[in-house]
Scaffold this motif. Sequence first.
Motif, mmCIF file in Angstrom:
data_model
loop_
_atom_site.group_PDB
_atom_site.id
_atom_site.type_symbol
_atom_site.label_atom_id
_atom_site.label_comp_id
_atom_site.label_asym_id
_atom_site.label_seq_id
_atom_site.Cartn_x
_atom_site.Cartn_y
_atom_site.Cartn_z
ATOM 1 N N GLN A 153 0.809 -1.213 0.000
ATOM 2 C CA GLN A 153 0.000 0.000 0.000
ATOM 3 C C GLN A 153 0.846 1.268 0.000
ATOM 4 O O GLN A 153 0.466 2.268 -0.598
ATOM 5 C CB GLN A 153 -0.908 0.036 1.232
ATOM 6 C CG GLN A 153 -2.048 -0.932 1.182
ATOM 7 C CD GLN A 153 -2.914 -0.786 2.414
ATOM 8 O OE1 GLN A 153 -2.931 0.252 3.043
ATOM 9 N NE2 GLN A 153 -3.628 -1.853 2.751
ATOM 10 N N ASP A 154 1.965 1.225 0.679
ATOM 11 C CA ASP A 154 2.773 2.434 0.858
ATOM 12 C C ASP A 154 3.560 2.807 -0.386
ATOM 13 O O ASP A 154 4.027 3.934 -0.501
ATOM 14 C CB ASP A 154 3.739 2.250 2.038
ATOM 15 C CG ASP A 154 2.981 2.014 3.334
ATOM 16 O OD1 ASP A 154 1.827 2.482 3.427
ATOM 17 O OD2 ASP A 154 3.532 1.362 4.224
ATOM 18 N N PHE A 155 3.727 1.872 -1.295
ATOM 19 C CA PHE A 155 4.527 2.130 -2.497
ATOM 20 C C PHE A 155 3.597 2.525 -3.642
ATOM 21 O O PHE A 155 2.685 1.794 -3.987
ATOM 22 C CB PHE A 155 5.338 0.891 -2.877
ATOM 23 C CG PHE A 155 6.236 0.414 -1.767
ATOM 24 C CD1 PHE A 155 7.392 1.103 -1.469
ATOM 25 C CD2 PHE A 155 5.893 -0.704 -1.021
ATOM 26 C CE1 PHE A 155 8.226 0.669 -0.453
ATOM 27 C CE2 PHE A 155 6.720 -1.141 -0.009
ATOM 28 C CZ PHE A 155 7.883 -0.458 0.288
ATOM 29 N N ASN A 156 3.832 3.666 -4.235
ATOM 30 C CA ASN A 156 2.972 4.148 -5.311
ATOM 31 C C ASN A 156 3.753 4.435 -6.583
ATOM 32 O O ASN A 156 3.296 5.201 -7.417
ATOM 33 C CB ASN A 156 2.211 5.403 -4.877
ATOM 34 C CG ASN A 156 1.177 5.087 -3.817
ATOM 35 O OD1 ASN A 156 0.566 4.027 -3.860
ATOM 36 N ND2 ASN A 156 1.007 5.985 -2.875
ATOM 37 N N ASP A 157 4.931 3.856 -6.726
ATOM 38 C CA ASP A 157 5.699 4.087 -7.946
ATOM 39 C C ASP A 157 5.251 3.110 -9.047
ATOM 40 O O ASP A 157 4.429 2.235 -8.824
ATOM 41 C CB ASP A 157 7.195 3.965 -7.677
ATOM 42 C CG ASP A 157 7.589 2.619 -7.107
ATOM 43 O OD1 ASP A 157 6.701 1.935 -6.568
ATOM 44 O OD2 ASP A 157 8.765 2.245 -7.215
ATOM 45 N N LEU A 158 5.789 3.286 -10.226
ATOM 46 C CA LEU A 158 5.379 2.487 -11.381
ATOM 47 C C LEU A 158 5.732 1.008 -11.206
ATOM 48 O O LEU A 158 4.941 0.128 -11.544
ATOM 49 C CB LEU A 158 6.034 3.040 -12.645
ATOM 50 C CG LEU A 158 5.715 2.309 -13.936
ATOM 51 C CD1 LEU A 158 4.235 2.458 -14.264
ATOM 52 C CD2 LEU A 158 6.563 2.829 -15.074
ATOM 53 N N PHE A 159 6.907 0.722 -10.656
ATOM 54 C CA PHE A 159 7.340 -0.667 -10.480
ATOM 55 C C PHE A 159 6.401 -1.428 -9.550
ATOM 56 O O PHE A 159 6.003 -2.560 -9.843
ATOM 57 C CB PHE A 159 8.771 -0.714 -9.944
ATOM 58 C CG PHE A 159 9.252 -2.109 -9.675
ATOM 59 C CD1 PHE A 159 9.571 -2.959 -10.723
ATOM 60 C CD2 PHE A 159 9.361 -2.582 -8.375
ATOM 61 C CE1 PHE A 159 9.998 -4.251 -10.483
ATOM 62 C CE2 PHE A 159 9.783 -3.869 -8.126
ATOM 63 C CZ PHE A 159 10.104 -4.699 -9.174
ATOM 64 N N SER A 160 6.018 -0.828 -8.441
ATOM 65 C CA SER A 160 5.127 -1.528 -7.503
ATOM 66 C C SER A 160 3.723 -1.673 -8.095
ATOM 67 O O SER A 160 3.042 -2.661 -7.838
ATOM 68 C CB SER A 160 5.075 -0.806 -6.159
ATOM 69 O OG SER A 160 4.503 0.464 -6.301
ATOM 70 N N ILE A 200 -0.258 -5.813 -10.323
ATOM 71 C CA ILE A 200 -1.194 -6.385 -11.301
ATOM 72 C C ILE A 200 -0.588 -7.519 -12.124
ATOM 73 O O ILE A 200 -1.294 -8.185 -12.869
ATOM 74 C CB ILE A 200 -1.739 -5.300 -12.244
ATOM 75 C CG1 ILE A 200 -0.626 -4.693 -13.077
ATOM 76 C CG2 ILE A 200 -2.513 -4.253 -11.494
ATOM 77 C CD1 ILE A 200 -1.124 -3.842 -14.209
ATOM 78 N N LEU A 201 0.713 -7.767 -11.993
ATOM 79 C CA LEU A 201 1.381 -8.799 -12.778
ATOM 80 C C LEU A 201 0.793 -10.204 -12.594
ATOM 81 O O LEU A 201 0.556 -10.894 -13.590
ATOM 82 C CB LEU A 201 2.884 -8.797 -12.490
ATOM 83 C CG LEU A 201 3.712 -9.789 -13.286
ATOM 84 C CD1 LEU A 201 3.698 -9.391 -14.756
ATOM 85 C CD2 LEU A 201 5.119 -9.837 -12.759
ATOM 86 N N PRO A 202 0.529 -10.690 -11.367
ATOM 87 C CA PRO A 202 -0.018 -12.056 -11.247
ATOM 88 C C PRO A 202 -1.379 -12.231 -11.928
ATOM 89 O O PRO A 202 -1.630 -13.245 -12.572
ATOM 90 C CB PRO A 202 -0.130 -12.264 -9.735
ATOM 91 C CG PRO A 202 0.813 -11.310 -9.139
ATOM 92 C CD PRO A 202 0.847 -10.130 -10.056
ATOM 93 N N ALA A 203 -2.258 -11.234 -11.810
ATOM 94 C CA ALA A 203 -3.573 -11.343 -12.452
ATOM 95 C C ALA A 203 -3.434 -11.320 -13.970
ATOM 96 O O ALA A 203 -4.112 -12.076 -14.678
ATOM 97 C CB ALA A 203 -4.480 -10.210 -11.985
ATOM 98 N N CYS A 204 -2.547 -10.470 -14.486
ATOM 99 C CA CYS A 204 -2.347 -10.416 -15.944
ATOM 100 C C CYS A 204 -1.735 -11.712 -16.462
ATOM 101 O O CYS A 204 -2.137 -12.212 -17.512
ATOM 102 C CB CYS A 204 -1.458 -9.227 -16.303
ATOM 103 S SG CYS A 204 -2.257 -7.643 -16.047
ATOM 104 N N LEU A 205 -0.768 -12.250 -15.735
ATOM 105 C CA LEU A 205 -0.127 -13.498 -16.155
ATOM 106 C C LEU A 205 -1.114 -14.659 -16.119
ATOM 107 O O LEU A 205 -1.176 -15.467 -17.054
ATOM 108 C CB LEU A 205 1.077 -13.793 -15.268
ATOM 109 C CG LEU A 205 1.903 -15.003 -15.633
ATOM 110 C CD1 LEU A 205 2.497 -14.845 -17.025
ATOM 111 C CD2 LEU A 205 2.998 -15.222 -14.612
ATOM 112 N N GLY A 206 -1.910 -14.758 -15.062
ATOM 113 C CA GLY A 206 -2.920 -15.814 -14.982
ATOM 114 C C GLY A 206 -3.962 -15.676 -16.082
ATOM 115 O O GLY A 206 -4.373 -16.661 -16.688
#
Length: 107
Positions: free
Chosen positions: A45-52, A57-63
């Motif tokens: 929650q505390d990280f709001n940069d592009l990498f985080s 969303i990477l696991p949902a996109c990969l699945g």
Amino acid sequence: MRDNLYLIPANSKKGQLIFNLFRGIDLAIFALGIGLSIIFFIVLQDFNDLFSSLLKILPACLGGFLVVPVPNYHNVMEFIKDMLKFFFNRRVYRWRGWCVRSEYGED
């Protein structure tokens, strides 16, 4: 029905699938991806940069990518599995041709 012969419809395999598209393992992979994404949203929650954001969303996109249906294959996961099987399994080509003699009669 004569001699116990009957026709099987072309879409009989689709009737065994969930929503005529997915197997149970496909939905489990997609649900796992969404679950991991939800956990990442809670933990990061505390990280709001592009990498985080991409990591969230990477696991949902990969699945979703693995279970999306593609033509001539059940889904992308089956296509990747068949492609790897083709490239990494040993192929044996048996030659059943004929021997050609040269014009001088030598083998």
